[in-house]
Design a protein around this motif. Structure first.
Motif, PDB file in Angstrom:
ATOM      1  N   GLN A  81       0.815  -1.211   0.000  1.00 46.34           N
ATOM      2  CA  GLN A  81       0.000   0.000   0.000  1.00 46.34           C
ATOM      3  C   GLN A  81       0.850   1.263   0.000  1.00 46.34           C
ATOM      4  O   GLN A  81       0.349   2.343  -0.296  1.00 46.34           O
ATOM      5  CB  GLN A  81      -0.919   0.025   1.234  1.00 46.34           C
ATOM      6  N   PHE A 510      -2.352  -3.952   6.574  1.00 43.20           N
ATOM      7  CA  PHE A 510      -3.366  -4.437   5.648  1.00 43.20           C
ATOM      8  C   PHE A 510      -2.744  -5.337   4.590  1.00 43.20           C
ATOM      9  O   PHE A 510      -3.313  -6.375   4.228  1.00 43.20           O
ATOM     10  CB  PHE A 510      -4.098  -3.273   4.979  1.00 43.20           C
ATOM     11  N   SER A 511      -1.569  -4.966   4.080  1.00 41.73           N
ATOM     12  CA  SER A 511      -0.900  -5.788   3.054  1.00 41.73           C
ATOM     13  C   SER A 511      -0.661  -7.199   3.563  1.00 41.73           C
ATOM     14  O   SER A 511      -0.908  -8.181   2.864  1.00 41.73           O
ATOM     15  CB  SER A 511       0.432  -5.146   2.649  1.00 41.73           C
ATOM     16  N   ALA A 513      -2.191  -8.695   6.102  1.00 39.75           N
ATOM     17  CA  ALA A 513      -3.475  -9.366   6.334  1.00 39.75           C
ATOM     18  C   ALA A 513      -4.068  -9.847   5.017  1.00 39.75           C
ATOM     19  O   ALA A 513      -4.560 -10.975   4.912  1.00 39.75           O
ATOM     20  CB  ALA A 513      -4.440  -8.414   7.041  1.00 39.75           C
ATOM     21  N   PHE A 514      -4.024  -9.013   4.012  1.00 35.86           N
ATOM     22  CA  PHE A 514      -4.568  -9.342   2.705  1.00 35.86           C
ATOM     23  C   PHE A 514      -3.829 -10.525   2.081  1.00 35.86           C
ATOM     24  O   PHE A 514      -4.443 -11.427   1.500  1.00 35.86           O
ATOM     25  CB  PHE A 514      -4.458  -8.113   1.801  1.00 35.86           C
ATOM     26  N   ARG A 566      -8.238  -3.556  13.519  1.00 37.68           N
ATOM     27  CA  ARG A 566      -9.319  -4.413  13.018  1.00 37.68           C
ATOM     28  C   ARG A 566      -9.800  -3.924  11.653  1.00 37.68           C
ATOM     29  O   ARG A 566     -10.096  -4.727  10.760  1.00 37.68           O
ATOM     30  CB  ARG A 566     -10.476  -4.438  14.008  1.00 37.68           C
ATOM     31  N   ALA A 567      -9.854  -2.611  11.476  1.00 40.31           N
ATOM     32  CA  ALA A 567     -10.280  -2.064  10.195  1.00 40.31           C
ATOM     33  C   ALA A 567      -9.285  -2.377   9.081  1.00 40.31           C
ATOM     34  O   ALA A 567      -9.648  -2.386   7.905  1.00 40.31           O
ATOM     35  CB  ALA A 567     -10.470  -0.548  10.310  1.00 40.31           C
ATOM     36  N   MET A 568      -8.033  -2.650   9.467  1.00 39.47           N
ATOM     37  CA  MET A 568      -7.003  -3.009   8.491  1.00 39.47           C
ATOM     38  C   MET A 568      -6.957  -4.512   8.236  1.00 39.47           C
ATOM     39  O   MET A 568      -6.060  -5.002   7.552  1.00 39.47           O
ATOM     40  CB  MET A 568      -5.635  -2.533   8.992  1.00 39.47           C
ATOM     41  N   GLY A 569      -7.889  -5.261   8.804  1.00 39.15           N
ATOM     42  CA  GLY A 569      -7.948  -6.695   8.557  1.00 39.15           C
ATOM     43  C   GLY A 569      -7.216  -7.538   9.572  1.00 39.15           C
ATOM     44  O   GLY A 569      -7.088  -8.753   9.395  1.00 39.15           O
ATOM     45  N   CYS A 570      -6.722  -6.913  10.640  1.00 35.00           N
ATOM     46  CA  CYS A 570      -5.971  -7.639  11.666  1.00 35.00           C
ATOM     47  C   CYS A 570      -6.882  -7.979  12.845  1.00 35.00           C
ATOM     48  O   CYS A 570      -7.880  -7.304  13.095  1.00 35.00           O
ATOM     49  CB  CYS A 570      -4.804  -6.787  12.174  1.00 35.00           C
ATOM     50  N   THR A 598      -5.393 -17.865  11.940  1.00 32.53           N
ATOM     51  CA  THR A 598      -6.038 -17.157  10.843  1.00 32.53           C
ATOM     52  C   THR A 598      -5.093 -16.820   9.703  1.00 32.53           C
ATOM     53  O   THR A 598      -5.544 -16.506   8.597  1.00 32.53           O
ATOM     54  CB  THR A 598      -6.662 -15.840  11.343  1.00 32.53           C
ATOM     55  N   ARG A 600      -3.184 -14.197   9.667  1.00 38.22           N
ATOM     56  CA  ARG A 600      -3.190 -12.747   9.545  1.00 38.22           C
ATOM     57  C   ARG A 600      -2.520 -12.118  10.764  1.00 38.22           C
ATOM     58  O   ARG A 600      -2.453 -12.740  11.829  1.00 38.22           O
ATOM     59  CB  ARG A 600      -4.626 -12.219   9.414  1.00 38.22           C
TER      60      ARG A 600
END
Length: 649
Positions: A81, A510-511, A513-514, A566-570, A598, A600
């Motif tokens: 990102q 996020f990267s 997590a994604f 959490r909003a970043m996927g973690c 998970t 992540r």
């Protein structure tokens, strides 16, 4: 003909038969990358380039992007990102692989390219290999000025990518496809040369990326790069042995070069054979088991009073694989008057520093030869025993810090380190970079197991304190997690960081997590840049612009780090204010389990006291104005800086 079609025209078939293949410059670069192999520390072979971090934009999406798409099954590409974050992840990957395997990073023109300059500085300062492939403006100049082009009024050959020159070990701008033929061997040399390792920058004008050329097929033949192990000069070894034989209080300093040579066990055998106490630099940390009887602790202002006490009495220092920066040497006040320095380093640039007797060679091979030259020699047993005696005092101090609460009942940094330390096993890896956490981790961590032979050195820490780059702690664990998943699949990476570093650069959470790369990030929320405020107020200056309540516009706005993560996927865990050590211990255990289950990242957020620090009791030179009370200490300490050169001081 499409860019990816290299077989349709008859001319390509003819070229193949005479040892040529028609490719775009981008295809040729990618094909060459795929052909490079590396020999890991255990002797096994692996791709030199493990993958590519990429953000595509105009300047790299059609040329290099198309070429990477064609080989996506063989050369994985990870989308980040932020270009700085991707490049920092690549730097951390290289360290986790002990410099034996590297990542490439590509960006578009202009701001995307410039975002990577900071990461290049991290790689350069820490001597870590990474291949940076920024897009560049048109070599043909037909559409000038293009979007994102910075025009230089007196020099049209200059682009923003020239900013990389100050932080690149090797820089080239490819203005003709055929230039790759001569530059790529140099790229491989720098990336795999232990004395020259660092960032390589190939600026790629977007028109040149798509230009075709009949490349010789020989340049794409598979090649394995074996990191050389240069042997030292015999006379240098003999003189070093003579200096050591004359020593009454010798000291061995283990630096990052020991790690990259895979010489951790060899260094310990040398120390045991000759009874020499051992201390560690930040880059050499976790090479020595904490409880080893010759381990005196980590050296320097963020190290331990035990190592500093031994260093202050040593008459000969054998420094292996270290550049002895100011945090390690306490701005060159930690050593005794008249100490003799023997520097073993694969880079002569580092070996000759500070009037040392230079022994230029690979750490493992040089220790072998020096060991033979010192056959029968041992330090006095009383001196050898000082290591354990001094370290026991330091251990007791750390135990007290881990057991005691902060004045307001919040967690201390020492307690955070202790919780992570206690829960970590030999396959785990811990990482930090900036602020106060390097001092807590360097000084307070206890390494449980000896370095072991294998694909990696056995080091279990990445303490980036060569450049002290804020944000490395959120991007670096992504790269380290990719590497450690291959070498230690049962382990887990943990990053320790402050709220300032989290706010500086958090996009690669996020990267990771994604992409599905797990790690744990422990965020110590202390309401600002507490370590700089400590420096500021500790010298007598008023606290200003570091803690949030000292800043212009100060209010009661707080960041909800857990919600943001959490909003970043973690996944996220918060330690309640009353949770204490046991609350952190439980939250960290849950985060570890969640991350591994998970695939992540998991973020643990805890409140830490802003001024409860671990102190090693050493001096560090900073510029102190005469108006501040700290100037008196500066005047007193400054003359000690050269005492090690003067036996009569």
């Amino acid at each position: 003909m499409t860019i990816g079609d290299t077989t349709a025209p008859d001319r390509t078939d003819r070229a193949e038969r005479v040892g040529r293949v028609r490719l775009t410059a981008s295809q040729a670069l990618v094909r060459w990358m795929r052909a490079q192999r590396t020999e890991l520390l255990d002797g096994t072979r692996a791709p030199l380039f493990a993958g590519v971090f990429a953000i595509f934009g105009h300047g790299n999406v059609l040329g290099l992007g198309t070429a990477l798409h064609e080989v996506r099954e063989e050369l994985p590409v990870w989308r980040g990102q932020n270009e700085q974050g991707m490049a920092l992840a690549a730097v951390a990957y290289a360290r986790a692989m002990d410099r034996r395997q590297v990542m490439a990073v590509t960006s578009s023109i202009g701001p995307g390219a410039l975002n990577m300059v900071t990461a290049a500085g991290v790689a350069h300062a820490n001597r870590l290999p990474v291949l940076l492939l920024p897009g560049d403006t048109f070599a043909g100049r037909g559409p000038d000025p293009v979007l994102q082009q910075v025009e230089h009024f007196g020099d049209p050959t200059t682009s923003v990518n020239d900013a990389f020159r100050a932080v690149a070990r090797y820089f080239d701008r490819i203005t003709r496809p055929e230039q790759l033929i001569t530059t790529l061997p140099q790229v491989a040399r720098v990336l795999t040369d232990p004395a020259d390792a660092g960032p390589v920058v190939l600026a790629l004008p977007q028109d040149v990326q798509a230009e075709e050329y009949d490349f010789p097929t020989a340049m794409f033949a598979e090649r394995t790069h074996r990191v050389p192990r240069p042997r030292p000069d015999a006379a240098e070894v003999a003189q070093a042995a003579a200096i050591l034989r004359a020593a009454r209080r010798p000291l061995l300093v283990a630096g990052g070069g020991v790690r990259y040579s895979g010489a951790g066990e060899r260094l310990l055998r040398f120390a045991e054979e000759h009874g020499v106490p051992v201390v560690e630099t930040p880059a050499g940390r976790t090479l020595v088991p904490h409880d080893h009887p010759l381990h005196a602790g980590p050296l320097g202002i963020i190290g331990s009073s035990s190592a500093n006490a031994v260093a202050g009495e040593a008459d000969v220092v054998l420094a292996v694989g270290t550049r002895l920066q100011d945090f390690t040497t306490a701005s060159w006040t930690v050593f005794a008057s008249g100490v003799r320095m023997v520097a073993v380093n694969v880079a002569r640039f580092d070996a000759v520093k500070h009037a040392a007797h230079a022994v230029v060679g690979d750490a493992r091979e040089t220790l072998d030869e020096l060991d033979a030259a010192l056959a029968g020699w041992r330090a006095d047993p009383g001196w050898s025993a000082r290591a354990a005696t001094e370290r026991a005092r330091w251990d007791a101090h750390i135990d007290r810090l881990r057991a005691g609460a902060a004045p307001d009942g919040s967690l201390t940094y020492a307690q955070v380190v202790g919780v992570v330390n206690d829960a970590s096993g030999p396959d785990d890896y811990v990482l930090t970079a900036s602020g106060g956490m390097p001092g807590e981790l360097h000084g307070g961590w206890r390494t449980g197991a000896a370095a072991t032979p294998g694909a990696v050195s056995g080091a279990t820490m990445d303490l980036e304190y060569g450049f002290s780059c804020m944000g490395y702690e959120t991007a670096g664990p992504w790269g380290a997690a990719i590497a450690r998943a291959r070498t230690h699949p049962r382990g887990l990476v943990t990053a320790l960081l402050g709220d300032g570093s989290y706010l500086m650069l958090n996009s690669e959470l996020f990267s990771a997590a994604f992409a599905g790369h797990p790690f744990v990030a422990v965020v110590c929320d202390n309401d600002g840049y507490a370590v700089i405020q400590r420096l500021q107020t500790g010298q007598g200056a008023p606290g200003y612009n570091n803690m949030f309540d000292e800043c212009a516009g100060a209010g009661k706005v707080r960041v909800d780090f857990a919600a943001h993560a959490r909003a970043m996927g973690c996944a996220a865990e918060e330690v309640p204010p009353e949770g204490g050590v046991e609350g952190l211990r439980a939250a960290y255990a849950r985060a570890r389990e969640t991350a591994l289950r998970t695939g992540r990242p998991a973020v643990v957020v805890c409140r830490t006291h802003p001024s409860s620090w671990t102190e090693a009791g050493a001096w560090w030179e900073v510029g102190v104005p005469p108006s501040l009370r700290g100037h008196a200490d500066y005047r007193e300490a400054k003359p000690r800086q050269l005492r090690w050169l003067d036996p009569d001081a």
